[in-house]
Enzyme design. Structure first.
Site, PDB file in Angstrom:
ATOM      1  CG  ASP A  90      -1.989   6.754   1.673  1.00 58.35           C
ATOM      2  OD1 ASP A  90      -1.525   6.010   0.897  1.00 58.35           O
ATOM      3  OD2 ASP A  90      -2.903   6.353   2.360  1.00 58.35           O
ATOM      4  CE  LYS A 134      -2.209   1.859   3.358  1.00 56.54           C
ATOM      5  NZ  LYS A 134      -2.369   1.313   1.900  1.00 56.54           N
ATOM      6  CG  MET A 170       6.939  -0.679   0.471  1.00 54.38           C
ATOM      7  SD  MET A 170       5.338  -1.437   0.458  1.00 54.38           S
ATOM      8  CE  MET A 170       5.463  -2.402  -0.967  1.00 54.38           C
TER       9      MET A 170
HETATM   10  N1  SAH Z   1       1.708   3.296  -4.977  1.00 48.64           N
HETATM   11  C1  SAH Z   1       3.004   3.904  -4.804  1.00 48.64           C
HETATM   12  C2  SAH Z   1       4.064   3.063  -3.991  1.00 48.64           C
HETATM   13  C3  SAH Z   1       3.395   2.579  -2.546  1.00 48.64           C
HETATM   14  S1  SAH Z   1       4.636   1.586  -1.873  1.00 48.64           S
HETATM   15  C4  SAH Z   1       3.520   4.521  -6.061  1.00 48.64           C
HETATM   16  O1  SAH Z   1       3.056   3.903  -7.289  1.00 48.64           O
HETATM   17  O2  SAH Z   1       4.408   5.098  -6.216  1.00 48.64           O
HETATM   18  C5  SAH Z   1       5.473   2.771  -0.896  1.00 48.64           C
HETATM   19  C6  SAH Z   1       7.072   2.913  -1.433  1.00 48.64           C
HETATM   20  O3  SAH Z   1       7.234   3.934  -2.859  1.00 48.64           O
HETATM   21  C7  SAH Z   1       7.715   3.415  -0.583  1.00 48.64           C
HETATM   22  O4  SAH Z   1       8.359   2.599   0.379  1.00 48.64           O
HETATM   23  C8  SAH Z   1       9.112   3.662  -1.516  1.00 48.64           C
HETATM   24  O5  SAH Z   1       9.864   2.662  -1.934  1.00 48.64           O
HETATM   25  C9  SAH Z   1       8.467   4.261  -2.882  1.00 48.64           C
HETATM   26  N2  SAH Z   1       8.211   5.689  -2.874  1.00 48.64           N
HETATM   27  C10 SAH Z   1       7.146   6.375  -3.047  1.00 48.64           C
HETATM   28  N3  SAH Z   1       7.240   7.656  -3.175  1.00 48.64           N
HETATM   29  C11 SAH Z   1       8.758   7.833  -3.184  1.00 48.64           C
HETATM   30  C12 SAH Z   1       9.452   8.848  -3.312  1.00 48.64           C
HETATM   31  N4  SAH Z   1       8.900  10.054  -3.350  1.00 48.64           N
HETATM   32  N5  SAH Z   1      10.706   8.501  -3.335  1.00 48.64           N
HETATM   33  C13 SAH Z   1      11.372   7.604  -3.303  1.00 48.64           C
HETATM   34  N6  SAH Z   1      10.476   6.426  -3.053  1.00 48.64           N
HETATM   35  C14 SAH Z   1       9.077   6.514  -3.057  1.00 48.64           C
END
Ligand code: SAH
Length: 245
Positions: free
Chosen positions: A34, A56, A170
């Site tokens: 991704d 994505k 998100m």
């Molecule tokens: N499975 C992932 C989340 C997927 S949804 C997890 O467990 O982290 C994707 C969302 O995760 C993004 O829109 C944001 O809100 C958050 N996100 C993921 N990585 C991030 C990061 N490094 N800093 C801030 N938000 C993050």
């Protein structure tokens, strides 16, 4: 037929990859990844490993989920060890369950490898504990990206009146709606909120504000970003470490 490892890549900092995830990345014949998975992880793959990018950008998928499922399945027909590398943890708004069910229905073997989720780790790098004795006894992780039908919110806003910490993933593009909803159910205008952009990465940036002023302060931050609502945000004054180091 091969085996698929549905693998959490952690939130960004490559050192937050688990030992198990690193092991399968090194063994992989193909890695399907991704945008949210740190691409530096791919440098750990063996010579000849194939890489497939399935995009994505937050919730705007480059490939529809159904096609991603099929790409994973086809890879498993051709290779022994398939790693599906996903940002954070596969089960936290990661659609890992859907990918697993697709493989189950086609009798492909799979394993899940949990990852460090951004929902907890990103606030932690910003110095915001999702729970703290005497301040909050629970936290919720909520999608900020829901159906745009105004009359039909899937989010049970009325349940959010308590002082539980709320973490929106998100949600940056809906920051204005989210803050308005929280004030509408009775949270004070000066209630603490933070937006953390590109958490755990070298360019991490946290903006702290109130329900009333955060939108103007944080709306232009780069993604990925998450939102933390709750009194725990105030602990950042003492617990901030990553951005100040
Ligand atoms: N499975 C992932 C989340 C997927 S949804 C997890 O467990 O982290 C994707 C969302 O995760 C993004 O829109 C944001 O809100 C958050 N996100 C993921 N990585 C991030 C990061 N490094 N800093 C801030 N938000 C993050």
């Amino acid at each position: 037929m091969g085996k698929v490892y549905l693998t959490g890549a952690g939130p960004g900092d490559i050192d937050l990859l688990t030992v198990k995830a690193l092991r399968v990345v090194r063994e992989a014949d193909v890695i399907i990844y991704d945008r949210l998975a740190n691409p530096d992880i791919l440098a750990e793959a063996k010579d000849g490993c194939e890489f497939i990018y399935v995009g994505k950008e937050d919730s705007h998928h480059t490939l529809p989920q159904e096609e991603i499922n099929e790409v994973i399945y086809q890879a498993a027909l051709k290779h022994d060890t398939v790693v599906r590398l996903k940002g954070g943890d596969p089960f936290v708004f990661g659609r890992g369950g859907e990918e697993g069910i697709y493989l189950y229905e086609r009798e492909i073997r799979f394993e899940f490898i949990p990852g460090v989720t951004s929902a907890i780790a990103v606030p932690e790098y910003a110095g915001i504990p999702v729970t703290h004795r005497g301040i909050t006894v629970s936290f919720r992780v909520v999608t900020g990206h829901e159906s745009t039908n105004k009359n039909h919110s899937q989010i049970p806003w009325e349940n959010y009146k308590t002082d539980d910490t709320i973490i929106f993933l998100m949600g940056l593009h809906r920051l204005k709606v989210i803050t308005h909803k929280l004030m509408k159910i009775g949270k004070p205008r000066d209630y603490p909120i933070a937006v953390i952009s590109r958490g755990t990465r070298p360019d991490e940036k946290t903006v702290v504000g109130t329900l009333e002023d955060i939108y103007e302060k944080a709306k232009d931050l780069p993604t990925p970003a998450l939102i933390v609502v709750g009194k725990v945000v105030e602990l950042r004054g003492q617990l901030s470490w990553f951005e100040t180091n």
